[in-house]
Scaffold this motif. Structure first.
Motif, PDB file in Angstrom:
ATOM      1  N   ILE A   1       4.105   5.785  -5.427  1.00 40.43           N
ATOM      2  CA  ILE A   1       4.106   5.865  -6.893  1.00 40.43           C
ATOM      3  C   ILE A   1       3.065   6.865  -7.365  1.00 40.43           C
ATOM      4  N   ILE A   2       1.879   6.809  -6.781  1.00 39.75           N
ATOM      5  CA  ILE A   2       0.814   7.749  -7.159  1.00 39.75           C
ATOM      6  C   ILE A   2       1.234   9.177  -6.856  1.00 39.75           C
ATOM      7  N   GLU A   3       1.808   9.389  -5.690  1.00 39.03           N
ATOM      8  CA  GLU A   3       2.244  10.732  -5.322  1.00 39.03           C
ATOM      9  C   GLU A   3       3.325  11.237  -6.273  1.00 39.03           C
TER      10      GLU A   3
ATOM     11  N   GLU B   1       3.832  10.309  -9.409  1.00 37.53           N
ATOM     12  CA  GLU B   1       3.202  10.587 -10.702  1.00 37.53           C
ATOM     13  C   GLU B   1       2.413  11.900 -10.658  1.00 37.53           C
ATOM     14  N   THR B   2       1.709  12.116  -9.565  1.00 33.45           N
ATOM     15  CA  THR B   2       0.944  13.357  -9.409  1.00 33.45           C
ATOM     16  C   THR B   2       1.876  14.559  -9.439  1.00 33.45           C
ATOM     17  N   LYS B   3       2.996  14.444  -8.740  1.00 34.49           N
ATOM     18  CA  LYS B   3       3.960  15.549  -8.724  1.00 34.49           C
ATOM     19  C   LYS B   3       4.541  15.790 -10.110  1.00 34.49           C
ATOM     20  N   LEU B   4       4.834  14.725 -10.837  1.00 28.35           N
ATOM     21  CA  LEU B   4       5.379  14.886 -12.187  1.00 28.35           C
ATOM     22  C   LEU B   4       4.375  15.578 -13.108  1.00 28.35           C
ATOM     23  N   LEU B   5       3.117  15.163 -13.034  1.00 27.24           N
ATOM     24  CA  LEU B   5       2.084  15.799 -13.857  1.00 27.24           C
ATOM     25  C   LEU B   5       1.922  17.270 -13.492  1.00 27.24           C
ATOM     26  N   LEU B   6       1.899  17.541 -12.209  1.00 27.21           N
ATOM     27  CA  LEU B   6       1.742  18.911 -11.745  1.00 27.21           C
ATOM     28  C   LEU B   6       2.948  19.758 -12.149  1.00 27.21           C
ATOM     29  N   LYS B   7       4.127  19.188 -12.029  1.00 23.38           N
ATOM     30  CA  LYS B   7       5.342  19.902 -12.406  1.00 23.38           C
ATOM     31  C   LYS B   7       5.298  20.261 -13.896  1.00 23.38           C
ATOM     32  N   ASP B   8       4.836  19.314 -14.707  1.00 21.11           N
ATOM     33  CA  ASP B   8       4.726  19.558 -16.145  1.00 21.11           C
ATOM     34  C   ASP B   8       3.726  20.674 -16.435  1.00 21.11           C
ATOM     35  N   LYS B   9       2.590  20.647 -15.741  1.00 15.84           N
ATOM     36  CA  LYS B   9       1.587  21.712 -15.916  1.00 15.84           C
ATOM     37  C   LYS B   9       2.167  23.072 -15.538  1.00 15.84           C
ATOM     38  N   ILE B  10       2.905  23.104 -14.439  1.00 17.75           N
ATOM     39  CA  ILE B  10       3.490  24.381 -13.997  1.00 17.75           C
ATOM     40  C   ILE B  10       4.518  24.867 -15.011  1.00 17.75           C
TER      41      ILE B  10
ATOM     42  N   SER C   1       0.832  -1.201   0.000  1.00 21.95           N
ATOM     43  CA  SER C   1       0.000   0.000   0.000  1.00 21.95           C
ATOM     44  C   SER C   1       0.866   1.250   0.000  1.00 21.95           C
ATOM     45  N   SER C   2       1.894   1.259   0.836  1.00 18.67           N
ATOM     46  CA  SER C   2       2.726   2.456   0.907  1.00 18.67           C
ATOM     47  C   SER C   2       3.512   2.645  -0.385  1.00 18.67           C
ATOM     48  N   VAL C   3       3.930   1.556  -1.032  1.00 17.71           N
ATOM     49  CA  VAL C   3       4.635   1.670  -2.311  1.00 17.71           C
ATOM     50  C   VAL C   3       3.704   2.237  -3.367  1.00 17.71           C
TER      51      VAL C   3
END
Length: 189
Positions: free
Chosen positions: A108-110, A112-121, A102-104
């Motif tokens: 991974i989700i976190e 990926e979320t950061k990468l997507l957000l970073k790309d948007k920014i 679960s923690s892994v």
């Protein structure tokens, strides 16, 4: 002095071993108490650690930081003693594996979320003029105050604030960033 005693002990000096014991006993004892064990358990564990070191000295030449090694060994020994005393016979490894999975997955989700957000920014920042982009970079990534940015760019602090506000507005409108400030904070904290 303890480093010299350690090296001398590894070469076979019995007096150096006694010196190590005297030098580290109080620190190890205090550490054991601090992590929640009683005095007797701490004393027993320290004895066990030093006994193990004494009998296996020929295999310890790789140890460079004796203090860190002793603290690590003591902690492990104390937990071993605790486990023996509480007679933990059965551990459900399925629970442990499920928790780790679960923690892994969450990590991974976190990520990926950061990468997507970073790309948007990054995409949002590209629409801003260079000076406005620099102001936002200084404020949100370097944590500079408006006054510090104003001094750097030879501007008035109010102009820096307005430029920041307008830049965030443009970013919000063009990239559907609901809250650019929260996005910056999420990425860089």
């Amino acid at each position: 002095m303890e480093v010299n005693s350690w090296q001398e002990f590894l070469r076979g000096d019995e007096n150096a071993f006694s010196e190590l014991y005297r030098s580290y006993f109080n620190e190890l004892f205090a550490y054991g108490l601090k992590i929640g064990f009683d005095e007797e358990a701490c004393k027993d564990a320290i004895q066990d650690v030093f006994y193990k070191i004494y009998v296996s000295r020929n295999q310890l030449n790789h140890i460079r930081n004796i203090e860190s090694y002793l603290l690590h060994c003591l902690k492990n020994r104390l937990f071993d003693i605790h486990n023996l005393e509480t007679k933990i016979d059965h551990i459900d490894y399925n629970d442990i594996i499920t928790e780790n999975e679960s923690s892994v997955v969450e990590k991974i989700i976190e990520k990926e979320t950061k990468l997507l957000l970073k790309d948007k920014i990054k995409q949002s920042l590209k629409i801003l003029p260079p000076k406005q982009r620099r102001i936002i970079y200084y404020h949100y990534q370097l944590n500079l105050s408006f006054d510090e940015i104003a001094a750097l760019l030879n501007m008035q602090p109010e102009a820096v604030k307005k430029s920041t506000y307008r830049g965030l507005q443009k970013m919000r409108e063009n990239q559907q960033l609901k809250n650019p400030i929260r996005s910056f904070l999420y990425l860089f904290i």
